[in-house]
Design a protein around this motif. Sequence first.
Motif, PDB file in Angstrom:
ATOM      1  N   ARG A  15      18.173 -28.253 -14.489  1.00  0.00           N
ATOM      2  CA  ARG A  15      18.214 -27.278 -13.396  1.00  0.00           C
ATOM      3  C   ARG A  15      16.802 -26.772 -13.118  1.00  0.00           C
ATOM      4  O   ARG A  15      16.069 -26.413 -14.033  1.00  0.00           O
ATOM      5  CB  ARG A  15      19.092 -26.088 -13.748  1.00  0.00           C
ATOM      6  CG  ARG A  15      20.563 -26.410 -13.933  1.00  0.00           C
ATOM      7  CD  ARG A  15      21.364 -25.111 -14.056  1.00  0.00           C
ATOM      8  NE  ARG A  15      22.654 -25.339 -14.693  1.00  0.00           N
ATOM      9  CZ  ARG A  15      22.917 -25.116 -15.972  1.00  0.00           C
ATOM     10  NH1 ARG A  15      21.945 -24.667 -16.759  1.00  0.00           N
ATOM     11  NH2 ARG A  15      24.114 -25.349 -16.465  1.00  0.00           N
ATOM     12  N   VAL A  28      19.882 -27.954  -8.649  1.00  0.00           N
ATOM     13  CA  VAL A  28      20.381 -26.624  -8.995  1.00  0.00           C
ATOM     14  C   VAL A  28      21.590 -26.672  -9.918  1.00  0.00           C
ATOM     15  O   VAL A  28      21.926 -25.654 -10.542  1.00  0.00           O
ATOM     16  CB  VAL A  28      20.717 -25.791  -7.737  1.00  0.00           C
ATOM     17  CG1 VAL A  28      19.487 -25.621  -6.865  1.00  0.00           C
ATOM     18  CG2 VAL A  28      21.850 -26.407  -6.942  1.00  0.00           C
ATOM     19  N   ALA A  29      22.264 -27.828 -10.022  1.00  0.00           N
ATOM     20  CA  ALA A  29      23.446 -27.894 -10.879  1.00  0.00           C
ATOM     21  C   ALA A  29      23.581 -29.288 -11.466  1.00  0.00           C
ATOM     22  O   ALA A  29      23.383 -30.292 -10.782  1.00  0.00           O
ATOM     23  CB  ALA A  29      24.702 -27.516 -10.096  1.00  0.00           C
ATOM     24  N   ASP A  68      28.735 -28.379 -14.192  1.00  0.00           N
ATOM     25  CA  ASP A  68      28.518 -27.056 -13.610  1.00  0.00           C
ATOM     26  C   ASP A  68      29.474 -26.828 -12.436  1.00  0.00           C
ATOM     27  O   ASP A  68      29.805 -27.758 -11.694  1.00  0.00           O
ATOM     28  CB  ASP A  68      27.088 -26.914 -13.082  1.00  0.00           C
ATOM     29  CG  ASP A  68      26.070 -26.666 -14.177  1.00  0.00           C
ATOM     30  OD1 ASP A  68      26.474 -26.314 -15.303  1.00  0.00           O
ATOM     31  OD2 ASP A  68      24.852 -26.819 -13.903  1.00  0.00           O
ATOM     32  N   ILE A  93      26.198 -20.108 -10.591  1.00  0.00           N
ATOM     33  CA  ILE A  93      26.391 -21.267 -11.448  1.00  0.00           C
ATOM     34  C   ILE A  93      27.369 -20.882 -12.549  1.00  0.00           C
ATOM     35  O   ILE A  93      27.121 -19.940 -13.314  1.00  0.00           O
ATOM     36  CB  ILE A  93      25.060 -21.747 -12.068  1.00  0.00           C
ATOM     37  CG1 ILE A  93      24.036 -22.076 -10.978  1.00  0.00           C
ATOM     38  CG2 ILE A  93      25.294 -22.961 -12.962  1.00  0.00           C
ATOM     39  CD1 ILE A  93      24.397 -23.257 -10.101  1.00  0.00           C
ATOM     40  N   TYR A 115      24.614 -34.925  -9.541  1.00  0.00           N
ATOM     41  CA  TYR A 115      23.815 -33.693  -9.510  1.00  0.00           C
ATOM     42  C   TYR A 115      23.941 -33.037  -8.138  1.00  0.00           C
ATOM     43  O   TYR A 115      24.213 -33.707  -7.135  1.00  0.00           O
ATOM     44  CB  TYR A 115      22.351 -34.010  -9.831  1.00  0.00           C
ATOM     45  CG  TYR A 115      22.200 -34.629 -11.198  1.00  0.00           C
ATOM     46  CD1 TYR A 115      22.040 -33.841 -12.335  1.00  0.00           C
ATOM     47  CD2 TYR A 115      22.279 -36.011 -11.364  1.00  0.00           C
ATOM     48  CE1 TYR A 115      21.962 -34.398 -13.592  1.00  0.00           C
ATOM     49  CE2 TYR A 115      22.205 -36.581 -12.625  1.00  0.00           C
ATOM     50  CZ  TYR A 115      22.044 -35.776 -13.737  1.00  0.00           C
ATOM     51  OH  TYR A 115      21.981 -36.340 -14.988  1.00  0.00           O
TER      52      TYR A 115
END
Length: 225
Positions: free
Chosen positions: A72, A92-93, A97, A108, A169
């Motif tokens: 991340r 970001v994840a 997640d 998150i 992702y």
Amino acid sequence: MKNWIRNNRGILVFVLCLGLFRTAIADWNPVPTGSMRPTILEGDVVLVNRLAYDLKIPLTDVSLFRLGEPQRGDIVTFSSPKDGTRLIKRLVAVPGDVVELRDNRLFINDDAVDYSDLTQVSEPIGYGRYVEATRATEDLGGHPHAVQFLPTRNPASNFGPVEVPPGQYFMMGDNRDNSEDSRFIGFVPRKLLIGRAGRILVSADIKANWKPRFDRTISRLDPVR
């Protein structure tokens, strides 16, 4: 033809080595859009470490060895799962997640990401035009970085929650209201990751007079972790 090859073999070997270097080890990526503002500006040329995650067969998505795990906060170049276009966004994840946006605030796993240092700026949009914007420092798992919000909200400023599947992702642009990212193109499989961007090599103001931005030359994209 044989004589030409023999007389220019030094140049040919250099070009071949450069091509292999760019497709397997490191690459430079010109950025034409503002989806990563204020971190990356239009006209920045970023250095991409192709060995950050996988050692791949040159010119393919076939991985020979895993060399590292995407984290991340990484700035990643990848091929869009929608049309194959090369993009650069922030990861970001990671797999497993649950990611959600509530009025542009990132969550998150149902935990709100911290935002600080909110400031109002006049954001240049090219050719002498400006728009008011809000900038903030987003702390993504102990990795602080700048993000930006515009007055005209992205249609996906409210999004999710969705769970990131195994081996994929979730990517977003730092310019949250001006980015076509995983909210629109979907999750990004690991095989489509090209590498991690860490520095700006050179930069020029392509939205105005093409004047070089010497202050951005060989600069880090984010604070050191």
